[in-house]
Design a protein around this motif. Structure first.
Motif, short mmCIF file in Angstrom:
data_model
loop_
_atom_site.label_atom_id
_atom_site.label_comp_id
_atom_site.label_asym_id
_atom_site.label_seq_id
_atom_site.Cartn_x
_atom_site.Cartn_y
_atom_site.Cartn_z
N GLU A 96 8.30 -0.09 8.43
CA GLU A 96 7.68 0.71 9.50
C GLU A 96 7.49 2.15 9.06
OE1 GLU A 96 5.74 1.04 12.86
OE2 GLU A 96 7.02 -0.74 12.80
N ALA A 97 8.51 2.71 8.41
CA ALA A 97 8.43 4.10 7.97
C ALA A 97 7.32 4.29 6.95
CB ALA A 97 9.77 4.55 7.38
N LYS A 98 7.17 3.34 6.04
CA LYS A 98 6.14 3.48 5.02
C LYS A 98 4.75 3.25 5.59
CE LYS A 98 9.07 2.45 1.06
NZ LYS A 98 9.34 1.56 -0.10
N VAL A 99 4.64 2.41 6.58
CA VAL A 99 3.36 2.26 7.28
C VAL A 99 2.96 3.58 7.92
CG1 VAL A 99 2.25 1.16 9.26
CG2 VAL A 99 3.51 -0.22 7.63
N GLY A 100 3.96 4.31 8.42
CA GLY A 100 3.69 5.63 8.97
C GLY A 100 3.17 6.60 7.93
N LEU A 101 3.69 6.50 6.70
CA LEU A 101 3.19 7.35 5.62
C LEU A 101 1.73 7.06 5.32
CD1 LEU A 101 6.17 7.21 3.08
CD2 LEU A 101 5.58 9.08 4.63
N ILE A 102 1.37 5.77 5.34
CA ILE A 102 -0.03 5.39 5.09
C ILE A 102 -0.93 5.97 6.17
CG2 ILE A 102 -1.63 3.45 4.88
CD1 ILE A 102 0.84 1.77 3.96
N ALA A 103 -0.51 5.83 7.43
CA ALA A 103 -1.31 6.35 8.55
C ALA A 103 -1.48 7.87 8.43
CB ALA A 103 -0.66 5.98 9.87
N ILE A 154 -11.36 4.17 8.42
CA ILE A 154 -11.41 2.75 8.07
C ILE A 154 -10.09 2.21 7.53
CG2 ILE A 154 -13.88 2.88 7.60
CD1 ILE A 154 -13.17 2.53 4.60
N VAL A 155 -9.11 3.09 7.29
CA VAL A 155 -7.81 2.62 6.80
C VAL A 155 -7.01 2.10 7.99
CG1 VAL A 155 -5.65 3.25 5.66
CG2 VAL A 155 -7.83 4.24 4.86
N ARG A 156 -6.62 0.84 7.91
CA ARG A 156 -5.88 0.20 9.00
C ARG A 156 -4.48 -0.16 8.49
NH1 ARG A 156 -5.44 -5.33 10.69
NH2 ARG A 156 -7.04 -5.94 9.17
N ALA A 161 0.77 -1.24 0.00
CA ALA A 161 0.00 0.00 0.00
C ALA A 161 0.80 1.29 0.00
CB ALA A 161 -0.94 0.02 1.21
N ALA A 162 2.03 1.28 0.47
CA ALA A 162 2.77 2.55 0.63
C ALA A 162 2.91 3.27 -0.73
CB ALA A 162 4.13 2.29 1.23
N PRO A 163 2.79 4.61 -0.73
CA PRO A 163 2.61 5.51 0.42
C PRO A 163 1.16 5.74 0.84
CG PRO A 163 2.92 6.80 -1.56
CD PRO A 163 3.05 5.35 -1.99
N GLY A 164 0.24 4.99 0.28
CA GLY A 164 -1.14 5.03 0.76
C GLY A 164 -2.15 5.67 -0.15
N GLY A 165 -1.74 6.14 -1.32
CA GLY A 165 -2.66 6.85 -2.20
C GLY A 165 -3.85 6.02 -2.64
#
Length: 440
Positions: free
Chosen positions: A285-292, A302-304, A259-263
């Motif tokens: 971990e860093a890219k999960v932070g971008l998604i959040a 709803i985005v987890r 999913a990163a960066p989450g768009g």
């Protein structure tokens, strides 16, 4: 006297790109005035993109061994040639700045050589007498003229023929075109256009979908706060249309498996009206932070975000729809990634195909009976697109291919697949296939 600051900065950055493999997009910083920084970015991107063609021209007008030039001098000549030939900058300005840069970084001898080479090149250019590569090998000649490695050009010629290959190469050398996704949808587009006009940005609705805008520049938008507010997001419309192929519905469980960066995860959640669940995986971990962060900016609940390796991740339940936007060669986004063409190899393409197969099999485990798996890339290569889908279907007879017709504009439907091509559609390159699992 010309101010060589932007050129000196560009030379330093270009040396880092070559010596350290630094990524062009990550070299910009806030340590210099905006005008200097903007010019340096243009030089670095343009020279990196066009360096094979620039080196060919320099070699034609330099009486010596180009490979033996001081590294700094070679970059200075590349920048000067880029401005004269590609940017059509006034000769006196382009040559004088190059000469001043040579004086600042090297010595008067280098300045004299710079002056001689660039003035000879400019005379030929103005006379319409620039040489063309002519080795008798069409793939090699096109690769030099359009500044690409020869190996992919040979493959594109075999697949598309000369006319389409030339068009694709030319499109890959254009400055990137930018589009924005408007968070409020089509209804919010007129108001956003007015806001952008106040910033001095020209915007018009995308021809491909009604909640995207084409814009002429990004910097005023980046400075404005519109991105931080979640009013708009920078996303190519071709990538956005992959979410249309997924067609997520409210109350469904969606997995964005890379999913990163989450768009795409954010866009899916918006189209679901923030009802249901979007699990958004990434191994970093860093890219999960971008998604959040992207979900927060858009006010989505709803985005987890999930830090996990798709190949080993286990879920308590299966998903209605799974999107695998797979790692790929990026051959569809060469206009925006100036250095990417020089980072790929035939062997790397084979390795990517193996990874894509493994990820497809891993993603398939999470699709419920009767559910949907969408496989997508930003590549134009059959080995990463059509061939991967065919190989998957040969391994997994519980899946069948279904059409994207009605989900994206007809011009982007290739038989039953979604395909966007830079030289045909004026977008990034993109591919997607819908794979429906049998109900069991």
């Amino acid at each position: 006297m010309a101010d060589p600051t932007a050129r000196v900065l560009a030379v330093q950055r270009l040396l880092r790109v070559e010596a350290e493999g630094a990524h062009v997009a990550r070299l910009a910083d806030g340590a210099h005035p905006p005008d200097v920084s903007r010019r340096a970015v243009d030089y670095v991107s343009g020279v990196t993109r066009q360096k094979r063609w620039l080196d060919f021209l320099i070699a034609e007008f330099y009486r010596g061994d180009v490979e033996g030039l001081d590294p700094e001098l070679r970059q200075i000549l590349r920048i000067g040639t880029y401005e004269l030939i590609e940017r059509e900058v006034a000769p006196h300005a382009a040559v004088n700045e190059a000469v001043e840069t040579a004086k600042a970084l090297l010595h008067r001898g280098a300045a004299g050589l710079t002056n001689g080479v660039l003035r000879a090149l400019d005379r030929a250019h103005r006379a319409g007498a620039l040489p063309d590569p002519d080795t008798g090998d069409l793939a090699n000649d096109l690769a030099v003229r359009y500044s690409h490695p020869t190996w992919p050009v040979r493959r594109w010629l075999d697949r598309w023929g000369e006319e389409a290959t030339r068009a694709f190469l030319a499109a890959s050398n254009e400055p990137g075109h930018f589009t924005l996704r408007v968070t409020g949808g089509a209804e919010a587009v007129p108001g956003v256009i007015r806001e952008l006009a106040d910033l001095g940005v020209e915007a018009e609705p995308s021809e491909w979908t009604d909640d995207f805008l084409a814009v002429d520049r990004l910097q005023p938008i980046l400075r404005s706060g519109l991105l931080d507010e979640g009013t708009v997001a920078v996303q190519d419309v071709a990538a956005g249309l992959v979410v249309h192929v997924l067609d997520p519905q409210p109350e469904e469980r969606i997995l964005d498996a890379a999913a990163a960066p989450g768009g795409k995860a954010v866009y899916a959640a918006l189209r679901m009206h923030d009802r249901g669940e979007v699990a958004a995986l990434d191994v970093s971990e860093a890219k999960v932070g971008l998604i959040a962060g992207a979900a927060r900016r858009h006010g989505l609940s709803i985005v987890r975000p999930v830090k996990a390796d798709l190949t080993t991740w286990e879920s308590d339940a299966r998903f209605d729809r799974v999107l695998l936007d797979a790692p790929c060669s990026g051959s569809g986004v060469l206009a925006k990634r100036a250095d990417l063409r020089w980072r790929r190899s035939p062997e790397g393409l084979d390795e990517l195909a193996e990874l894509q197969d493994a990820l497809l099999d891993a993603a398939a485990r999470h699709v419920r009976p009767g559910g949907l798996l969408v496989y997508s890339t930003c590549s134009v290569e059959a080995e990463e697109n059509d061939d991967r889908v065919a190989a998957f279907l040969s391994r997994r007879n519980e899946f069948r291919l279904e059409s994207v017709e009605g989900l994206v504009p007809d011009a982007l439907v290739d038989d039953v697949l979604y395909r966007a091509l830079p030289h045909v559609h004026g977008t990034d390159g993109a591919f997607a296939a819908r794979l429906r699992r049998s109900p069991d």
